[in-house]
Design a protein around this motif. Sequence first.
Motif, PDB file in Angstrom:
ATOM      1  N   LYS A 166      41.063 -11.180  19.089  1.00  0.00           N
ATOM      2  CA  LYS A 166      41.274 -12.517  18.543  1.00  0.00           C
ATOM      3  C   LYS A 166      42.586 -13.105  19.067  1.00  0.00           C
ATOM      4  O   LYS A 166      42.675 -14.287  19.403  1.00  0.00           O
ATOM      5  CB  LYS A 166      41.294 -12.455  17.006  1.00  0.00           C
ATOM      6  CG  LYS A 166      41.301 -13.822  16.324  1.00  0.00           C
ATOM      7  CD  LYS A 166      41.513 -13.668  14.815  1.00  0.00           C
ATOM      8  CE  LYS A 166      40.415 -12.850  14.179  1.00  0.00           C
ATOM      9  NZ  LYS A 166      40.619 -12.732  12.702  1.00  0.00           N
ATOM     10  N   ARG A 187      42.086 -14.208  22.686  1.00  0.00           N
ATOM     11  CA  ARG A 187      41.363 -15.493  22.745  1.00  0.00           C
ATOM     12  C   ARG A 187      42.292 -16.651  22.380  1.00  0.00           C
ATOM     13  O   ARG A 187      42.237 -17.726  22.993  1.00  0.00           O
ATOM     14  CB  ARG A 187      40.151 -15.474  21.788  1.00  0.00           C
ATOM     15  CG  ARG A 187      39.019 -14.573  22.241  1.00  0.00           C
ATOM     16  CD  ARG A 187      37.732 -14.870  21.488  1.00  0.00           C
ATOM     17  NE  ARG A 187      37.863 -14.634  20.051  1.00  0.00           N
ATOM     18  CZ  ARG A 187      37.618 -13.456  19.471  1.00  0.00           C
ATOM     19  NH1 ARG A 187      37.263 -12.406  20.207  1.00  0.00           N
ATOM     20  NH2 ARG A 187      37.736 -13.315  18.166  1.00  0.00           N
ATOM     21  N   ASN A 188      43.128 -16.428  21.386  1.00  0.00           N
ATOM     22  CA  ASN A 188      44.069 -17.466  20.964  1.00  0.00           C
ATOM     23  C   ASN A 188      45.053 -17.810  22.078  1.00  0.00           C
ATOM     24  O   ASN A 188      45.342 -18.987  22.337  1.00  0.00           O
ATOM     25  CB  ASN A 188      44.824 -16.993  19.715  1.00  0.00           C
ATOM     26  CG  ASN A 188      45.802 -18.022  19.207  1.00  0.00           C
ATOM     27  OD1 ASN A 188      45.513 -19.213  19.163  1.00  0.00           O
ATOM     28  ND2 ASN A 188      46.982 -17.570  18.808  1.00  0.00           N
ATOM     29  N   THR A 207      43.537 -19.986  24.870  1.00  0.00           N
ATOM     30  CA  THR A 207      43.417 -21.421  24.569  1.00  0.00           C
ATOM     31  C   THR A 207      44.736 -22.158  24.808  1.00  0.00           C
ATOM     32  O   THR A 207      44.758 -23.391  24.781  1.00  0.00           O
ATOM     33  CB  THR A 207      42.983 -21.650  23.107  1.00  0.00           C
ATOM     34  OG1 THR A 207      44.007 -21.155  22.222  1.00  0.00           O
ATOM     35  CG2 THR A 207      41.673 -20.942  22.809  1.00  0.00           C
ATOM     36  N   LYS A 208      45.826 -21.399  25.017  1.00  0.00           N
ATOM     37  CA  LYS A 208      47.139 -22.019  25.205  1.00  0.00           C
ATOM     38  C   LYS A 208      47.709 -21.750  26.598  1.00  0.00           C
ATOM     39  O   LYS A 208      48.926 -21.747  26.808  1.00  0.00           O
ATOM     40  CB  LYS A 208      48.106 -21.493  24.135  1.00  0.00           C
ATOM     41  CG  LYS A 208      47.655 -21.815  22.714  1.00  0.00           C
ATOM     42  CD  LYS A 208      48.559 -21.189  21.678  1.00  0.00           C
ATOM     43  CE  LYS A 208      48.068 -21.504  20.262  1.00  0.00           C
ATOM     44  NZ  LYS A 208      48.901 -20.862  19.221  1.00  0.00           N
TER      45      LYS A 208
END
Length: 535
Positions: free
Chosen positions: A187, A190-191, A194-195
């Motif tokens: 997780k 994935r976070n 996104t950045k």
Amino acid sequence: MAVVCIEFMNLCYIKKCYLSISSSILSSKMMDELVSTAFAILIVIASIFCYSWIFKKPSKETALLPPGPRGLPILGYLPFLRTNLHRQFTELAHHYGPIYRLWLGKKLCLVINSPSLIKEVVRDQDTILANHDAPVAGLISTYGGMDVLWSPYGPYWRDMRKLFVRELLSNNNLEASYNMRKDEVRKAIRNVYTKIGTSIEIGELAFVTEFNVVMNLLWGGTIDGHKRAEFRKVASKVVDLIGKPNISDFFPVLARFDIQGIAKEMKNCLAHIDGILDNVINEHMKTDSSGGEEDNRKNDFLQILLELKEKNTSINLIQIKAILVDIAIGGTDTTATTVEWVMTEILRNPDVIKTVQQELTNVVGINKSVEEFHVAKLKYLDAVVKETFRLHPPLPLLVPRISSESCTVGRYTIPKGSRVFLNTWSVQMDPQIWENPSEFRPKRFLNGDGGKLWDYLGNSLEYLPFGSGRRICPGLHLAEKMVMYVLASLLHSFDWTIPEGQNLDVSETFGIVMRKTEPLFAIPSPRLSNLSLYA
């Protein structure tokens, strides 16, 4: 002489005030005679006090104490303490030797700076020096010291520690919870994806990941983002308050006045934490009574504690909450801090990050995600983490101990009730033990330095990032797993660069946990060619 001058000035001021207040009551002549007599008596008392302080001969017991700076009357060495206490204590050791004493207010403190003397504390005299010297803030944060960290050594502490290790952090339980840890780390990846191209605070990223893992272990779930952010702020505040010098700890008679307001601040922090814990406990108890989701929660730690409570054992809700506070705060703040320090040192040393990523490619494969079973094969990354712990131990003075009775360390007496600091930072920076100790050199841990094999279990007294003996950190196995797994995943999945204009320094802020003064920000870019691994 400085003390005598100060006393004389104070007495002159008292004389002046007394004259101005009483002149309307007594005649001038009578007033002068009374004040002059009182003034003379006070001068004699002050002179005797100062003379005895400076020239008195040490008693038999004092003669057995180690050397050390004398300090000032009443205050002791308190006015001379600096910000980075571990460095100051190391400087004093160079002057007074590997063991010395200093008075901090009414508290006699002994500082130990050598492996041989540390051995006497954590091995030879471990039962006498097994208690932690709990500060006022620490006791408040754990409902009066009902946890594992601050409770006195004895049957209650042994039962709580055994319960903590057996039911939460045993090898079987850690293996059973692997999929949950894997989900939380994925997780986080994935976070980060996104950045891509933006600046990320590494400490915050590590905290959220570790927090979610610990919460799932404790009560089978986590809390929403807003409450999590609030919890991190409160958790950091709790750690800061425990490490903050408190006049109430040095002068217990003043504790009722809470002069610095530390007790009040800690009670406010505990109220926030208490609200979160009460909600979680109530939800568990409601779920149990309705019979729902029992199978999903049967392995979480809170469920086990509640079941023990229902069996009429000696454990109660206050004790349950104290243990949860211990784990929720101690198991998140220090791990996040360590990940941040490791990433800082890696980014400061381009050759190191290149070697780490090459090892990850060889062990994991460029088109695969890191699994926890890979971690045991990452020898160089393990050496990088150990070298970071050496340079930046989370607790450079460990947790101060207190002697339950008088004992001897070296050839010196440690009186009952003395606070004992183990300056592990000094030992881990000793040039007689470590070659070029101020340099970041992970290779020193690859084959052992000087033939030694280093571990986190306190077997080598020259290297004690988690302590040693009975009071060794009970959560070290989970901490080791999480630090390695999170770092391996972040470094395998992404390349990292420093934002333009950021000064990548290693300045530190001392406390019970040693943090970076400035948080680390870094910019990720994808490293893996298989983009589905980020999904």
